[in-house]
Design an enzyme around this catalytic site. Structure first.
Site: not given
Length: 322
Positions: A12, A59, A193, A240
């Protein structure tokens, strides 16, 4: 009865949403990524889900450091796009399915998952980018959505095993819902990441590929990946991917069929992954009815019975014995 018929694992990345919003999808940098989404969009048009359960993380948009629920679920009739600092994204309002959401909530809480029940929730790119990836540009999302935000931002965060067990309960809850619904479930976030520190920009294709492979081949390995392993091999934000465990467990213990996969690096500073898994339970042929089995048996020729031996044969047999 409702059924979870497919699972979608999906990154996402916020920059994907920005590229989409700014009409950059066919620019040289973004084109290979967005071209790879087209087969997934064709698939979802044919699959026609009624509801998507979408597991994601906020977030800092709706849920700030003032309030950090570990596990949440949105039960409202609709959810507005969140303002992430530059105004809300110009995407459709997300329509919910309140009846199914409350049913799942009750099941989770009675099975000892302490859910934060959200009657109002603005949804950020963690939820809207996966919808764009799968649906493209639309006036209205083609299915209802039940948001399931999980904290993967501030430690302590739930383990992959905890997310797995949550997915198992969601599956049972959906299957006990009386309405006939075609349900899909998204697990979002990742892939490898890291957006800060000395390892900022790290990507681990080998880790990501093995992860995608084992969603169908060996999901139990993924279930028990520790937080430290995610951080070491997939970067701080790669953790995540624990949210994908909710999706995979909700498909059940059966084998699943991988329909489509797309993996691209880099998307901004992230490895972007997409996978579609269909539930094999729903593809197995129905057992033949007892009637058909009886009919088939009746059609078979029975071997003729042997004629009893005559008097002469019996006398001959007796003579031999003597």
């Amino acid at each position: 009865m409702a059924k979870i018929t497919a699972g979608i694992g999906c990154s996402h990345v916020p920059a994907i949403g920005a590229a989409f919003d700014q009409g950059l999808t066919q620019d040289a940098y973004w084109k290979p990524l967005f071209d790879g989404y087209e087969p997934a969009r064709e698939w979802i048009k044919k699959h026609k889900p009624d509801v998507a359960i979408l597991v994601y993380n906020d977030h800092g948009s709706a849920l700030t450091l003032d309030l950090i629920p570990t596990l949440g679920i949105g039960v409202a009739d609709e959810f507005q796009p969140a303002d992430e600092g530059w105004g809300p994204r110009q995407v459709p309002v997300v329509k919910g399915h309140s009846a199914l959401a409350w049913h799942i909530t009750e099941s989770l809480i009675t099975n000892e998952f302490d859910m934060c029940v959200m009657n109002k929730l603005d949804v950020d790119h963690g939820l809207t980018v996966p919808l764009n990836i799968m649906c493209g540009k639309v006036d209205d999302w083609p299915f209802a959505v039940i948001p399931v935000p999980i904290n993967v931002v501030m430690f302590p965060i739930p383990t992959g095993d905890r997310c797995w067990r949550m997915g198992e309960v969601i599956r049972r809850a959906v299957e006990s819902f009386p309405e006939d619904l075609n349900v899909v479930i998204f697990g979002t976030g990742g892939m490898s990441h890291q957006i800060h520190g000395e390892r900022s920009g790290m990507i681990n294709r080998k880790f990501d590929t093995a992860f995608l492979d084992d969603l169908s081949k060996n999901p139990q390995r993924l279930r028990y990946i520790k937080h430290e392993e995610y951080t070491t091999f997939a970067g701080a934000e790669g953790i995540e991917m624990v949210m994908w465990m909710v999706m995979r467990a909700a498909l059940g213990d059966n084998n699943v069929h991988e329909v489509y996969r797309h993996y691209h690096v880099p998307a901004s500073n992230t490895a972007a992954g997409l996978i579609i898994l269909e539930n094999d339970d729903l593809k197995k042929p129905q057992k033949k009815s007892a009637k058909k089995a009886v009919k088939k048996a009746a059609g078979k020729k029975t071997p003729a019975a042997k004629k009893p031996a005559g008097k002469k044969a019996a006398a001959k047999k007796a003579a031999v014995k003597k």
